[in-house]
Design a protein around this motif. Structure first.
Motif, PDB file in Angstrom:
ATOM      1  N   THR A   1       0.801  -1.265  -0.083  1.00  0.00           N
ATOM      2  CA  THR A   1       0.039  -0.111   0.120  1.00  0.00           C
ATOM      3  C   THR A   1       1.075   1.456  -0.028  1.00  0.00           C
ATOM      4  O   THR A   1       0.635   2.219  -0.659  1.00  0.00           O
ATOM      5  CB  THR A   1      -0.768  -0.002   1.186  1.00  0.00           C
TER       6      THR A   1
ATOM      7  N   LEU B   1      -5.065   0.384  -6.096  1.00  0.00           N
ATOM      8  CA  LEU B   1      -4.092  -0.589  -5.749  1.00  0.00           C
ATOM      9  C   LEU B   1      -3.617  -1.631  -6.864  1.00  0.00           C
ATOM     10  O   LEU B   1      -4.841  -2.405  -7.174  1.00  0.00           O
ATOM     11  CB  LEU B   1      -4.505  -1.467  -4.347  1.00  0.00           C
TER      12      LEU B   1
ATOM     13  N   ALA C   1      -4.531   5.251   2.646  1.00  0.00           N
ATOM     14  CA  ALA C   1      -2.962   5.030   2.084  1.00  0.00           C
ATOM     15  C   ALA C   1      -1.864   5.829   3.183  1.00  0.00           C
ATOM     16  O   ALA C   1      -0.741   5.198   3.442  1.00  0.00           O
ATOM     17  CB  ALA C   1      -2.851   5.840   0.819  1.00  0.00           C
TER      18      ALA C   1
END
Length: 210
Positions: free
Chosen positions: A141, A161, A173
């Motif tokens: 991430t 993603l 995020a």
């Protein structure tokens, strides 16, 4: 916001690579008697070996002769370290001796897990099990956010993603960045909480236009 993210993520990347490099060195020292893990015959998949060769190709002649280990580690990308948390792919693909890397048993359980001393507690606080995939989800991430801002892509509608056909909010995020700091080093987490530019800028996050 992109500028703030890049500044904080640069610090996280150095912390991540230093932790994982140290554990790879210990694995290589035990198995091959050298801390130069990239020369120790570890069972890296073709992708990992290609990334090491590419990093080696970026070194100057002087760097290849002196302090090679540190220069090589610095030349490896964020994606390289993320990939070491995956399952591992083919070795010698499409050759008669083709095999598969097993990063769970050959890397993670042999020492890479120790790169994340805060991982078990972090997972427990989230009512989750501490595994390689748990660490991978956090790292990938942060990597996705890093690539988003590095490529000058917009953040207004979140961060997609790769390979998952979904996107997460910018706030989520950024939270992953703090999660990574927490599982790597609690002191780093505390420092980031007090000094992060992302936190300040996020308060003024632009909203998507309907």
């Amino acid at each position: 916001m992109a500028s703030a993210c890049m500044g904080d993520i640069a610090i996280l990347e150095v912390a991540l690579r230093n932790r994982m490099d140290r554990q790879l060195s210990l694995i290589a020292l035990e198995q091959a008697g050298t801390e130069d893990w990239y020369m120790a015959g570890l069972r890296f998949d073709d992708r990992t070996q290609r990334q090491i060769r590419e990093a080696w190709g970026h070194l100057t002649i002087q760097q290849k002769k002196w302090h090679t280990h540190g220069h090589l580690v610095a030349a490896l990308t964020f994606g390289f370290w993320r990939n070491l948390l995956e399952n591992g792919g083919a070795i010698h693909a499409r050759w008669p001796d083709e095999g598969s890397a097993d990063y769970e048993n050959d890397l993670w359980r042999k020492g890479i897990v120790k790169s994340f001393p805060g991982g078990r507690r972090h997972a427990a606080d989230a009512n989750a099990k501490w595994t390689r995939n748990y660490a991978l989800n956090i790292v990938k991430t942060v990597h996705a956010l890093r690539n988003r801002v590095a490529h000058h892509e917009p953040l207004v509608n979140g961060v997609p993603l790769p390979g998952e056909n979904r996107r997460i909010t910018l706030a989520d995020a950024v939270r992953a960045c703090f999660d990574l700091a927490m599982i790597l080093d609690r002191n780093l987490y505390s420092w980031l909480m007090d000094n992060s530019k992302m936190k300040l800028v996020l308060e003024h996050e632009p909203r998507s236009i309907e």
